[in-house]
Scaffold this motif. Structure first.
Motif, PDB file in Angstrom:
ATOM      1  N   LEU B 299       0.868  -1.173   0.000  1.00 30.77           N
ATOM      2  CA  LEU B 299       0.000   0.000   0.000  1.00 30.77           C
ATOM      3  C   LEU B 299       0.906   1.224   0.000  1.00 30.77           C
ATOM      4  N   ALA B 300       0.809   2.049  -1.038  1.00 31.41           N
ATOM      5  CA  ALA B 300       1.635   3.255  -1.115  1.00 31.41           C
ATOM      6  C   ALA B 300       0.794   4.475  -0.774  1.00 31.41           C
ATOM      7  N   ILE B 301       1.331   5.306   0.109  1.00 25.36           N
ATOM      8  CA  ILE B 301       0.678   6.585   0.425  1.00 25.36           C
ATOM      9  C   ILE B 301       1.643   7.674  -0.024  1.00 25.36           C
ATOM     10  N   ASN B 302       1.230   8.457  -1.025  1.00 23.01           N
ATOM     11  CA  ASN B 302       2.161   9.392  -1.641  1.00 23.01           C
ATOM     12  C   ASN B 302       1.382  10.538  -2.281  1.00 23.01           C
ATOM     13  N   THR B 303       1.971  11.721  -2.257  1.00 21.09           N
ATOM     14  CA  THR B 303       1.309  12.867  -2.901  1.00 21.09           C
ATOM     15  C   THR B 303       1.414  12.790  -4.420  1.00 21.09           C
ATOM     16  N   ASP B 304       2.371  11.998  -4.908  1.00 17.34           N
ATOM     17  CA  ASP B 304       2.626  11.948  -6.348  1.00 17.34           C
ATOM     18  C   ASP B 304       2.060  10.657  -6.956  1.00 17.34           C
ATOM     19  N   PRO B 305       0.994  10.758  -7.759  1.00 21.01           N
ATOM     20  CA  PRO B 305       0.399   9.538  -8.330  1.00 21.01           C
ATOM     21  C   PRO B 305       1.329   8.829  -9.317  1.00 21.01           C
ATOM     22  N   GLU B 306       2.388   9.528  -9.767  1.00 21.35           N
ATOM     23  CA  GLU B 306       3.311   8.924 -10.733  1.00 21.35           C
ATOM     24  C   GLU B 306       4.552   8.323 -10.060  1.00 21.35           C
ATOM     25  N   ALA B 307       4.656   8.398  -8.746  1.00 23.68           N
ATOM     26  CA  ALA B 307       5.843   7.834  -8.070  1.00 23.68           C
ATOM     27  C   ALA B 307       5.938   6.346  -8.394  1.00 23.68           C
ATOM     28  N   PRO B 308       7.155   5.836  -8.685  1.00 26.47           N
ATOM     29  CA  PRO B 308       7.295   4.426  -9.083  1.00 26.47           C
ATOM     30  C   PRO B 308       6.650   3.453  -8.095  1.00 26.47           C
ATOM     31  N   ARG B 312       3.661   0.691  -8.920  1.00 28.39           N
ATOM     32  CA  ARG B 312       3.930  -0.732  -8.732  1.00 28.39           C
ATOM     33  C   ARG B 312       3.145  -1.343  -7.578  1.00 28.39           C
ATOM     34  N   ALA B 313       2.553  -0.501  -6.747  1.00 22.54           N
ATOM     35  CA  ALA B 313       1.898  -0.989  -5.530  1.00 22.54           C
ATOM     36  C   ALA B 313       0.619  -1.747  -5.858  1.00 22.54           C
ATOM     37  N   THR B 314       0.158  -2.559  -4.913  1.00 20.76           N
ATOM     38  CA  THR B 314      -1.135  -3.222  -5.066  1.00 20.76           C
ATOM     39  C   THR B 314      -2.243  -2.218  -4.802  1.00 20.76           C
ATOM     40  N   TYR B 315      -2.062  -1.371  -3.773  1.00 20.28           N
ATOM     41  CA  TYR B 315      -3.054  -0.370  -3.392  1.00 20.28           C
ATOM     42  C   TYR B 315      -2.345   0.972  -3.217  1.00 20.28           C
ATOM     43  N   ALA B 316      -3.101   2.052  -3.449  1.00 19.80           N
ATOM     44  CA  ALA B 316      -2.496   3.368  -3.238  1.00 19.80           C
ATOM     45  C   ALA B 316      -3.511   4.358  -2.697  1.00 19.80           C
ATOM     46  N   VAL B 317      -2.989   5.282  -1.893  1.00 21.34           N
ATOM     47  CA  VAL B 317      -3.772   6.448  -1.481  1.00 21.34           C
ATOM     48  C   VAL B 317      -2.954   7.656  -1.921  1.00 21.34           C
ATOM     49  N   ILE B 318      -3.587   8.566  -2.666  1.00 19.83           N
ATOM     50  CA  ILE B 318      -2.885   9.771  -3.088  1.00 19.83           C
ATOM     51  C   ILE B 318      -3.163  10.858  -2.062  1.00 19.83           C
ATOM     52  N   GLY B 319      -2.108  11.301  -1.391  1.00 19.41           N
ATOM     53  CA  GLY B 319      -2.314  12.340  -0.392  1.00 19.41           C
ATOM     54  C   GLY B 319      -1.115  12.507   0.519  1.00 19.41           C
ATOM     55  N   ASP B 320      -1.227  13.501   1.374  1.00 13.63           N
ATOM     56  CA  ASP B 320      -0.155  13.851   2.301  1.00 13.63           C
ATOM     57  C   ASP B 320      -0.150  12.847   3.457  1.00 13.63           C
ATOM     58  N   VAL B 321       0.989  12.204   3.657  1.00 11.13           N
ATOM     59  CA  VAL B 321       1.087  11.171   4.691  1.00 11.13           C
ATOM     60  C   VAL B 321       0.747  11.744   6.077  1.00 11.13           C
ATOM     61  N   GLY B 322       1.052  13.007   6.285  1.00  9.29           N
ATOM     62  CA  GLY B 322       0.764  13.674   7.557  1.00  9.29           C
ATOM     63  C   GLY B 322      -0.731  13.831   7.815  1.00  9.29           C
ATOM     64  N   GLU B 323      -1.543  13.732   6.755  1.00  8.84           N
ATOM     65  CA  GLU B 323      -2.998  13.800   6.934  1.00  8.84           C
ATOM     66  C   GLU B 323      -3.621  12.406   6.883  1.00  8.84           C
ATOM     67  N   VAL B 324      -3.100  11.567   5.965  1.00 10.93           N
ATOM     68  CA  VAL B 324      -3.719  10.252   5.751  1.00 10.93           C
ATOM     69  C   VAL B 324      -3.535   9.348   6.976  1.00 10.93           C
ATOM     70  N   LEU B 325      -2.296   9.257   7.475  1.00 13.65           N
ATOM     71  CA  LEU B 325      -2.026   8.285   8.550  1.00 13.65           C
ATOM     72  C   LEU B 325      -2.791   8.573   9.840  1.00 13.65           C
ATOM     73  N   PRO B 326      -2.788   9.821  10.325  1.00 10.31           N
ATOM     74  CA  PRO B 326      -3.583  10.080  11.548  1.00 10.31           C
ATOM     75  C   PRO B 326      -5.059   9.723  11.346  1.00 10.31           C
ATOM     76  N   ALA B 327      -5.575   9.956  10.140  1.00 11.53           N
ATOM     77  CA  ALA B 327      -6.980   9.615   9.874  1.00 11.53           C
ATOM     78  C   ALA B 327      -7.175   8.096   9.921  1.00 11.53           C
ATOM     79  N   VAL B 328      -6.204   7.352   9.424  1.00 13.54           N
ATOM     80  CA  VAL B 328      -6.294   5.884   9.449  1.00 13.54           C
ATOM     81  C   VAL B 328      -6.247   5.390  10.899  1.00 13.54           C
TER      82      VAL B 328
END
Ligand SMILES: Cc1cc2nc3c(=O)[nH]c(=O)nc-3n(C[C@H](O)[C@H](O)[C@H](O)COP(=O)(O)OP(=O)(O)OC[C@H]3O[C@@H](n4cnc5c(N)ncnc54)[C@H](O)[C@@H]3O)c2cc1C
Lengths: 250, 339
Positions: B299-308, B312-328
């Protein structure tokens, strides 16, 4: 220390498949070996002495020697083995011969540091071969070095799957170190100026090839995966937790 | 005969050695010769009278199940504690005595170290971290494939020598038992070390403290430059705690002093193979990818949808890790509270 490609992307191959296409690549010092240089420089700062950095490779490897000098190494030696990659037995022979020549002049090096394996070829043996040829004790995978010059001994620490091992070795000794040994310094402005003017000893070498011959390089087949997008920003949290539940992780 | 170097841990023959045994049996099969083993014991087992360690009755059964007809137990006072030089010299002496066409060892740190020592002492070529070995019909120029650049590249190579030394890349060969002989012969081999033999000595051994290790974790929550700071790892720590996982990181995080090097995943760090790898703010440079590509899911969490790593990931969330992780983390807590 070896000149290695610094590429972070997928490697491109040359038209004949024998090598990595280096036309658009930057080169660097292997991370393990950057730690070896750092360790040598700081050991000498504490205990006195001098640091010699040796590279076996193409003439262009003088770029990496300069980097080592900018980190604080005193002397650089380029063992010019030509533009093509040579096998590990031949590499070890070239380094052994050069080391013997240097030691014949100035006496044995108390400690010879190698990187554990090069990031490109990954042969895991050049340092061991050199140490054996020179009849020195050798421990690989080392992440901690303590020298006791008075007692003429080294304490060498490494991580193994079951924990930590410490070895005691008489000097002169050899070690193959891994990243994590220390945090390599950034070269200072003074170091960089010194490196620009530094002169290196250059030795020619054409060692006999060993028994391992590279035929070609290939890219492994890539597992293609369609990435499942779970959402954007904080709003994706429920979908992430659904996934964690589905995988029985929470 | 083809010789397999076998490492023994507390639970018997180690998984990577089963891979080596499987490949050794294939090579022996294509040459029409038997498989033999040389037993290298770990220091965790119980002592027995011969100075070899580990529970030899389970080892004996396992070796037989993998088709081993005879195994060589190396014994000598200098082999009781692990010493790279003595173990390597012992293997080199056994090679001289048996002159096998090949010696195949696990590509573990210890396997690579012993084989490098043996190769240097017997003056033989060594191909490290191989995925396949083709012994060929003529028996001279064997072809093999080995990993380069941590596995981003494959090298096809030819190995020419009276005895070919090979280590097997971890995970490259599916361990498979083979036709078992009725009984496996065990013979002891006592190497001869001269008075002046130079070697290092193991003086101290500390067992790892209990807890989830990066290499063995089911979940790895890993952070890179996108985490922004050492403090930025707090939500990663929390998620790891909630999932019973371990925290990992990229080389940028170690180089910036945000995490210790023991947390680094990748070519010069640890290779992990969890059920889920959660990559937070990591671009997915090849040297990082080779450390996490063994994960069952990523699972990739990244602001850049084009990051390698995102592509290549199975799952992705596009966004700022500082916002996504606390919400998770909040969402997990909320569900736990209402469950
Ligand atoms: C020989 C060699 C060996 C190496 N070994 C290793 C190794 O073992 N392990 C390793 O990791 N690297 C290794 N490297 C380094 C590797 O090439 C990369 O430089 C490194 O992995 C990059 O780390 P990163 O992804 O954290 O940083 P970057 O490549 O800078 O990527 C940061 C990512 O974070 C994203 N991002 C930024 N801000 C945010 C935010 N707020 N929220 C979410 N995402 C954000 C960006 O879009 C980007 O994708 C090695 C390099 C060499 C040359």
């Amino acid at each position: 220390m070896k000149r290695v490609p610094a590429s972070g992307g997928a490697p491109q191959l040359s038209a004949d498949g024998r090598d990595v296409d280096t036309r658009h690549l930057a080169f660097t010092v292997s991370p393990h070996e950057e730690c070896a240089i750092e360790e040598a420089v700081s050991l000498v700062a504490d205990l006195g002495g001098s640091v010699t950095v040796l590279t076996a490779g193409p003439a262009e490897a003088d770029e990496q020697l300069r980097y080592a000098i900018s980190m604080g190494a005193d002397h650089g030696v380029l063992v010019d083995t030509g533009p093509d990659e040579i096998d590990p037995q031949a590499t070890a022979a070239a380094i052994t011969e050069a080391t013997r020549a240097l030691e014949a002049e100035a006496g044995p090096f108390d400690l010879i540091l190698f990187g554990n394996e090069s990031p490109d070829a990954g042969n895991y043996q050049v340092g061991v071969r050199v140490a054996c040829a020179l009849n020195r004790p050798m421990v690989t995978g080392v992440k901690g070095i303590e020298l006791d010059l008075e007692a003429g001994r080294a304490a060498l620490r490494r991580h193994v799957p079951t924990g930590v091992e410490v070895y005691d070795a008489p000097l002169p000794a050899a070690v193959a170190v891994k990243e994590g040994l220390n945090l390599p310094r950034y070269p200072s402005m003074r170091g960089r100026l010194r490196a620009r003017k530094a002169e290196f000893a250059v030795l020619e070498a054409a060692p006999e090839p060993g028994g391992l011959r590279k035929i070609r390089l290939r890219l492994p087949e890539e597992k293609r995966s369609e990435t499942v997008l779970l959402g954007q920003g904080a709003a994706a949290a429920p979908a992430v937790v659904d996934l964690l539940e589905e995988l029985e992780i929470v | 005969m083809v010789l397999a170097l076998v490492e023994i841990g507390e639970a018997g023959v180690q998984a990577s050695s089963l891979e080596a045994l499987t490949l050794a049996r294939d090579v022996a099969g294509s040459l029409g010769v038997p498989v033999e083993a040389v037993v290298v014991t770990s220091d965790d087992g119980t002592d027995d009278d011969a100075g070899t360690r580990g529970d030899m009755s389970t080892v004996d059964a396992e070796l037989r199940a993998y088709g081993v007809q005879r195994y060589h137990r190396m014994t000598h006072p200098l082999l009781v504690d692990y010493s790279p030089e003595c173990w390597g010299e012992a293997v080199a002496q056994l090679i001289r005595q048996l002159a096998p066409p090949a010696v195949i060892a696990p590509g573990s740190d210890r396997g690579n170290e012993i084989m490098a020592q043996a190769a240097a002492r017997a003056d033989l070529p060594l191909a490290a971290n191989c995925t396949t070995v083709d012994a060929g019909a003529d028996g001279s120029g064997w072809q093999l494939t080995r990993l380069r650049s941590g596995g981003m590249l494959l090298e096809d190579a030819q190995i020419t020598a009276p005895t070919r030394l090979v280590t097997v890349a971890t995970g490259a060969v599916e361990p498979a038992p083979g036709p078992a002989p009725a009984a496996a012969d065990s013979v002891t081999f006592t190497p001869d070390f001269g008075e002046s033999f130079v070697h290092s000595r193991l003086t101290e051994r500390a067992q790892r403290s209990a807890g989830v290790t990066l290499a063995g974790a089911r979940v790895v929550v890993s952070g890179g430059r996108g985490v922004g700071s050492a403090d930025g790892f707090a939500p990663l720590e929390e998620l790891a705690k909630l999932t019973g996982g371990a925290v990992g990181c990229s080389r940028v995080a170690t180089n910036n002093g945000w995490r210790p090097h023991t947390d680094q995943v990748g070519q010069t760090g640890t290779k992990v193979n969890p059920d889920l790898y959660i990559a937070c703010g990591i671009s997915g440079a090849t040297q990082h990818w080779v450390g996490c590509m063994g994960a069952k899911a990523i699972l990739a969490i990244n602001t850049d949808p084009e990051a390698p790593l995102v592509t290549r990931a199975t799952y992705a969330v596009i966004g700022d890790v500082g916002e996504v992780l606390p919400a998770v983390v909040d969402e997990i807590r909320r569900r736990a509270a209402t469950a």
